[in-house]
Structure formats: C-alpha cells, structure tokens
Design a protein around this motif. Structure first.
Motif, mmCIF file in Angstrom:
data_model
loop_
_atom_site.group_PDB
_atom_site.id
_atom_site.type_symbol
_atom_site.label_atom_id
_atom_site.label_comp_id
_atom_site.label_asym_id
_atom_site.label_seq_id
_atom_site.Cartn_x
_atom_site.Cartn_y
_atom_site.Cartn_z
ATOM 1 N N ARG A 252 -6.455 2.921 -11.375
ATOM 2 C CA ARG A 252 -6.489 3.714 -10.157
ATOM 3 C C ARG A 252 -5.164 4.428 -9.993
ATOM 4 O O ARG A 252 -4.176 4.068 -10.624
ATOM 5 N N ASP A 253 -5.135 5.405 -9.128
ATOM 6 C CA ASP A 253 -3.887 6.111 -8.886
ATOM 7 C C ASP A 253 -2.789 5.157 -8.437
ATOM 8 O O ASP A 253 -1.621 5.323 -8.801
ATOM 9 N N ASP A 254 -3.170 4.148 -7.649
ATOM 10 C CA ASP A 254 -2.192 3.241 -7.056
ATOM 11 C C ASP A 254 -2.182 1.867 -7.696
ATOM 12 O O ASP A 254 -1.487 0.973 -7.211
ATOM 13 N N GLN B 200 0.847 -1.184 0.000
ATOM 14 C CA GLN B 200 0.000 0.000 0.000
ATOM 15 C C GLN B 200 0.891 1.244 0.000
ATOM 16 O O GLN B 200 1.856 1.326 0.742
ATOM 17 N N GLY B 201 0.537 2.185 -0.828
ATOM 18 C CA GLY B 201 1.366 3.377 -0.966
ATOM 19 C C GLY B 201 2.356 3.281 -2.102
ATOM 20 O O GLY B 201 2.975 4.282 -2.470
ATOM 21 N N THR B 202 2.526 2.073 -2.651
ATOM 22 C CA THR B 202 3.375 1.868 -3.822
ATOM 23 C C THR B 202 2.479 1.544 -5.016
ATOM 24 O O THR B 202 1.760 0.547 -4.991
ATOM 25 N N PRO B 203 2.479 2.353 -6.061
ATOM 26 C CA PRO B 203 1.691 2.003 -7.238
ATOM 27 C C PRO B 203 2.164 0.669 -7.827
ATOM 28 O O PRO B 203 3.369 0.455 -8.007
ATOM 29 N N VAL B 204 1.214 -0.222 -8.114
ATOM 30 C CA VAL B 204 1.521 -1.554 -8.628
ATOM 31 C C VAL B 204 0.793 -1.746 -9.959
ATOM 32 O O VAL B 204 -0.394 -1.430 -10.086
#
Length: 275
Positions: free
Chosen positions: A233-235, A216-220
């Motif tokens: 999504r943004d992430d 979480q907090g890292t775009p995957v």
C-alpha cells in the motif's frame, strides 16, 4: 537505489540470488533488511557473513529470531528442535558475530519509511518508536546484556503506558517491535494468534488497522508475518512472504518514482508448524 527486504531466516542462497537480480552495488545502493536474519533456514552464518560484508551499504533490524540467538548464546534460552543456530554458536569467531548482531537496530526511520520487524502499538508515533527502540538497543550493547535477556521474555505488560519503567518498559517495546501482529483498539497486544489478517481473535485486529494509530500518515514497512503475505500500500509494506516456507524472498525499491517489487522464489527449508 534504496531497497527494503523481508525476512531471510538463514536463507543465504535466496539473499545471494536477490542481490544478483537487483545488481546490488555497495557503492551505489543501500539495503534495509527488516529483521529475522537468522534461524530455521540452512545457512544463518552465511547470511551474517554476506550482510556484514556489505558494510555501510546495509542496515539490519533485529527480529525475534535474532534476539533468540542472543538469548541462547547467553544461556538464557535453550535451542528449539527447529533451530539452525549451531553453526554460529560453534564458530571459532562466534563472539564477533554476536557482537555485530548486538549493534543492529530495532527501528529505523529513513527515506520516508518507518521500518520495524513486527509492528508498532497505536500509542506511538514514528519519533517515539525510534526513541524507545534506542533504549533497548542501548541495553543490548551494554555489559548488562545477559541480565537484560534473562528478563526480556514474557507477554506482560500487554499494553503500553508512558509511565512504564525499567524491564516492563523494555519488554513492552521488544514485544511490539519484534512480535506484534494483532492488538485491540486500546493497544492491548495479543501474541498467540499467527494466522493472517482474517484470523484475528474477537476484539482484536491487525495492528496497522487500529483506528487513530499515531503512525497513520507515516509509511511503515515490516516483516515477521508470513501468513499475511505481501501487502503493498502507499502507506504500508509487509514484506515477509515466506521465504523459509517455500514462498518468496521479497525486496522493494522505494526511491524511484514508481515502486518496484522484486521477488525470488525459494525452496522450502522447513514445513510450517514444525516445532
């Protein structure tokens, strides 16, 4: 310009059309392909030729179908009725293509994105994901690749533990990075279900919805899950949009101020559910 692209599975004409549509230039642009380069589509060898021809302008991840090709080539697995790998396996320069495939990656972190083919178990952060992928990449490039492929298949262990060693450790890594769709809150992986997100078995959820996952907090960005479809999504980017099944080949430009989604409609190469 930086582009991320979903599963190709041997659909070389779609790849060529995409590169033409985005006016791809190897001297200016870079393409990240999120695995399943080959199999079931009509021209897997053409896909390998095209991607290898891009040289340093393309980074390719390995998916489950790419590992299947390596396993078949090493006599570990038999070809399925729906496989379209024969042109690679029968090519006079097959060893060059297999060697090239073995040099590709299982996870990459670049340009603000963690990229994998399938998923990431909730116990891993981005850095650990790349390190563990590197362990398996080293095995695939080693002289012991045949032995490794013999032991790679299986659903156990279904849950990651940092104390895992040897083949159990590497199998768990392979299963997360190339097969995962659903897992439980404790990270136990489930491999039987191939429906979309709404088809999660009781007690399971899409891997990217697990509360408190360490990515979480890292775009995957990932592929693999054609029944999920495009997720933008943004992430999170899910980019397997069923090119093989008559859907679309999807690429996303991620280096601009505004994210750009490019889709190429594809003819159906196989029908879903064909064994």
């Amino acid at each position: 310009m930086i582009y991320l692209m979903g599963d190709l599975q041997g659909c070389c004409q779609a790849l060529d059309r995409m590169l033409q549509t985005i006016d791809f230039s190897p001297s200016r642009d870079h393409l990240f392909v999120l695995g399943d380069l080959v199999n079931r589509g009509p021209d897997s060898l053409g896909v390998l030729r095209r991607l290898r021809g891009l040289d340093n302008a393309a980074t390719c991840l390995l998916g489950n179908h790419d590992l299947h090709l390596l396993a078949v080539a090493h006599g570990v697995r038999k070809m399925h009725r729906s496989d379209t790998l024969a042109p690679i396996l029968d090519a006079p320069d097959r060893e060059e293509w297999l060697y090239w495939l073995r040099q590709q990656r299982l996870a990459v972190q670049a340009h603000g994105w963690l990229m994998v083919h399938a998923g990431v178990v909730p116990q891993w952060d981005a850095a650990q994901t790349v390190v563990l992928a590197g362990e398996v990449e080293a095995m695939l490039r080693s002289p012991e690749v045949g032995e490794f492929l013999t032991l790679m298949y299986g659903n156990e262990p279904a849950r990651w533990d940092d104390s895992l060693q040897g083949v159990d450790r590497w199998r768990c890594v392979v299963n997360s990075l190339t097969r995962l769709r659903f897992c439980a809150a404790d990270g136990t992986m489930e491999f039987a279900t191939k429906e979309g997100a709404g088809g999660a078995p009781e007690g399971y959820m899409p891997w990217f919805e697990v509360p408190g996952r360490r990515t979480q907090g890292t775009p995957v960005a990932f592929g693999h899950w054609s029944t999920l479809g495009l997720v933008n999504r943004d992430d999170l980017l899910a980019l397997d949009t069923g090119c093989l099944w008559g859907g679309h080949l999807t690429a996303v430009r991620v280096d601009g101020a505004t994210r750009e989604v490019i889709q190429i409609p594809c003819p159906q190469a196989q029908k879903p559910g064909k064994a």
